[in-house]
Design a protein around this motif. Structure first.
Motif, mmCIF file in Angstrom:
data_model
loop_
_atom_site.group_PDB
_atom_site.id
_atom_site.type_symbol
_atom_site.label_atom_id
_atom_site.label_comp_id
_atom_site.label_asym_id
_atom_site.label_seq_id
_atom_site.Cartn_x
_atom_site.Cartn_y
_atom_site.Cartn_z
ATOM 1 N N SER A 1 0.834 -1.210 0.000
ATOM 2 C CA SER A 1 0.000 0.000 0.000
ATOM 3 C C SER A 1 0.865 1.255 0.000
ATOM 4 O O SER A 1 0.601 2.221 -0.732
ATOM 5 C CB SER A 1 -0.931 -0.003 1.223
ATOM 6 O OG SER A 1 -1.839 -1.076 1.159
ATOM 7 N N GLU A 2 1.908 1.240 0.818
ATOM 8 C CA GLU A 2 2.812 2.396 0.877
ATOM 9 C C GLU A 2 3.473 2.624 -0.483
ATOM 10 O O GLU A 2 3.588 3.769 -0.955
ATOM 11 C CB GLU A 2 3.873 2.174 1.947
ATOM 12 C CG GLU A 2 3.353 2.181 3.371
ATOM 13 C CD GLU A 2 4.448 1.879 4.373
ATOM 14 O OE1 GLU A 2 5.645 1.985 4.005
ATOM 15 O OE2 GLU A 2 4.123 1.526 5.527
ATOM 16 N N ALA A 3 3.924 1.522 -1.107
ATOM 17 C CA ALA A 3 4.605 1.643 -2.399
ATOM 18 C C ALA A 3 3.654 2.178 -3.466
ATOM 19 O O ALA A 3 4.032 3.043 -4.283
ATOM 20 C CB ALA A 3 5.158 0.283 -2.821
ATOM 21 N N GLN A 4 2.441 1.702 -3.481
ATOM 22 C CA GLN A 4 1.460 2.158 -4.471
ATOM 23 C C GLN A 4 1.122 3.636 -4.285
ATOM 24 O O GLN A 4 0.992 4.388 -5.256
ATOM 25 C CB GLN A 4 0.191 1.305 -4.382
ATOM 26 C CG GLN A 4 0.389 -0.117 -4.899
ATOM 27 C CD GLN A 4 -0.787 -1.018 -4.607
ATOM 28 O OE1 GLN A 4 -1.489 -0.851 -3.605
ATOM 29 N NE2 GLN A 4 -1.015 -1.995 -5.477
ATOM 30 N N GLU A 5 0.984 4.051 -3.038
ATOM 31 C CA GLU A 5 0.692 5.462 -2.766
ATOM 32 C C GLU A 5 1.863 6.349 -3.185
ATOM 33 O O GLU A 5 1.667 7.433 -3.763
ATOM 34 C CB GLU A 5 0.361 5.642 -1.283
ATOM 35 C CG GLU A 5 -0.973 5.011 -0.880
ATOM 36 C CD GLU A 5 -1.137 4.863 0.620
ATOM 37 O OE1 GLU A 5 -0.428 5.571 1.352
ATOM 38 O OE2 GLU A 5 -1.982 4.042 1.056
ATOM 39 N N GLU A 6 3.088 5.901 -2.903
ATOM 40 C CA GLU A 6 4.251 6.688 -3.315
ATOM 41 C C GLU A 6 4.386 6.709 -4.827
ATOM 42 O O GLU A 6 4.801 7.726 -5.416
ATOM 43 C CB GLU A 6 5.525 6.123 -2.678
ATOM 44 C CG GLU A 6 6.756 6.984 -2.987
ATOM 45 C CD GLU A 6 7.983 6.589 -2.185
ATOM 46 O OE1 GLU A 6 9.033 7.247 -2.355
ATOM 47 O OE2 GLU A 6 7.888 5.630 -1.395
#
Length: 357
Positions: free
Chosen positions: A205-210
């Motif tokens: 989720s963090e990677a997708q948001e970034e």
């Protein structure tokens, strides 16, 4: 008379006092037939004394064996030893020891099952349905080795689920268009060291948001956000459309990133709710197998489980139900053993009615 006295002297189970009594009677005998009768009586007494000594020795060995059983309670051991004391033959003593050993084995198996089910409940990468299936297999197992085999299979499935998800997420991150190679590697390293699927999904989720934040244009951000949305399997079609519409209407890359973060948070919450629902259902199903709990007790546990707010609370309630059922089972088995012991004692023909329970 001399021959009879010699035979009496050779009897190994009579005391010297008893031998002397028989010899005196032999000397006082007036016929050969009387001598023979006294000798036969002495031999019978010697045999009876030998049998009694052998029975007592068997009793002592039996009590030692019962004391050495690791899975019986002190109360159970005391009851089996009382049965041993009441037994009137070596075979009866041996039967009691076998019964005690069987009870000990059953207790060991029950303890192993409870330990295995607790271990399975704690596996972080299995679904509640998978856990329930493995716990059912544990309950059906007929030996400690079978229980251990089921536990090892569950642990292997837990590890396999983790590694499968690790591979999937690593591939997804490698395809995030707007992250640099250095950013991708940093996320990949975190995924590689993650210990649970939940942790891996958080990293994704963090990677997708970034990735969205790094997009060069608003349209690229929207495209990436919509792709990420499709992986959120706990969102209903209605909520999925809601987020897709918000993304479509967004006028800023940062807003798109915030919308995806909101969707991720809702999906995580729904996932926990579904896991809790599944855990409650499997727990209530298991309650139905706890046959020593009466209907009122089972309903009380079911009501508490329905009201539980966390999976930990459900686990605590189920553990309490299992313990109560085990205690009731132990009490029932002990009562059955007492009934059996009383029946054995009452069958002893040489005890007076006052001595019998």
């Amino acid at each position: 008379k001399e021959a009879a006295n010699a035979e009496i002297e050779a009897l190994t189970n009579l005391t010297e006092e008893h031998k002397a009594e028989y010899k005196t009677r032999v000397e006082e005998a007036e016929t050969i037939a009387a001598v023979d009768e006294i000798l036969a009586e002495a031999k019978a007494a010697d045999q009876a004394a030998g049998d009694a000594a052998a029975l007592e020795a068997e009793r002592e060995e039996a009590k030692k064996a019962i004391d050495g059983l690791q899975n019986l309670t002190d109360l159970q051991k005391a009851d089996y030893k009382a049965q041993v004391e009441a037994a009137d033959s070596i075979s009866a003593v041996q039967e009691i020891v076998v019964a005690a050993q069987m009870a000990d084995g059953a207790a060991a198996l029950r303890a192993k099952k409870e330990s295995a089910k607790t271990a399975i409940a704690g596996l972080p990468n299995l679904t509640e349905i998978q856990k329930s299936e493995y716990e059912s297999q544990v309950e059906a197992a007929q030996s400690i080795s079978e229980v251990q085999e089921v536990l090892q299979t569950a642990q292997a499935a837990d590890t396999a689920a983790l590694e499968t998800r690790r591979t999937e997420v690593a591939a997804t991150i490698s395809n995030l268009t707007y992250l640099t190679d250095e950013q991708k590697q940093a996320y990949a390293d975190r995924v590689s060291s993650a210990a649970t699927i939940k942790e891996i999904d958080t990293i994704l989720s963090e990677a997708q948001e970034e990735n969205i934040t790094a997009a060069e244009t608003l349209e690229q951000a929207k495209e990436s956000a919509n792709a990420a949305l499709m992986g959120l399997k706990y969102l209903s079609d209605e909520r999925m459309l809601f987020y897709q519409t918000k993304i479509s209407e967004a006028q800023d890359v940062d807003v798109v990133s915030e919308i995806l973060a909101e969707a991720n948070a809702e999906n995580a919450r729904l996932q926990l709710e579904e896991q809790l629902r599944q855990k409650k259902e499997t727990a209530k199903n298991e309650l139905g197998t706890l046959i020593y709990l009466d209907a009122a007790a089972q309903q009380n546990y079911k009501d508490q489980i329905d009201a539980a707010l966390t999976m930990e609370a459900v686990d605590t309630l189920l553990a309490a139900a299992r313990q109560e059922n085990a205690s009731l089972e132990e009490a029932a088995n002990l009562n059955e053993a007492k009934v059996s012991a009383k029946a054995r004692i009452n069958a002893l023909e040489y005890l007076s009615e006052q001595t019998k329970p």
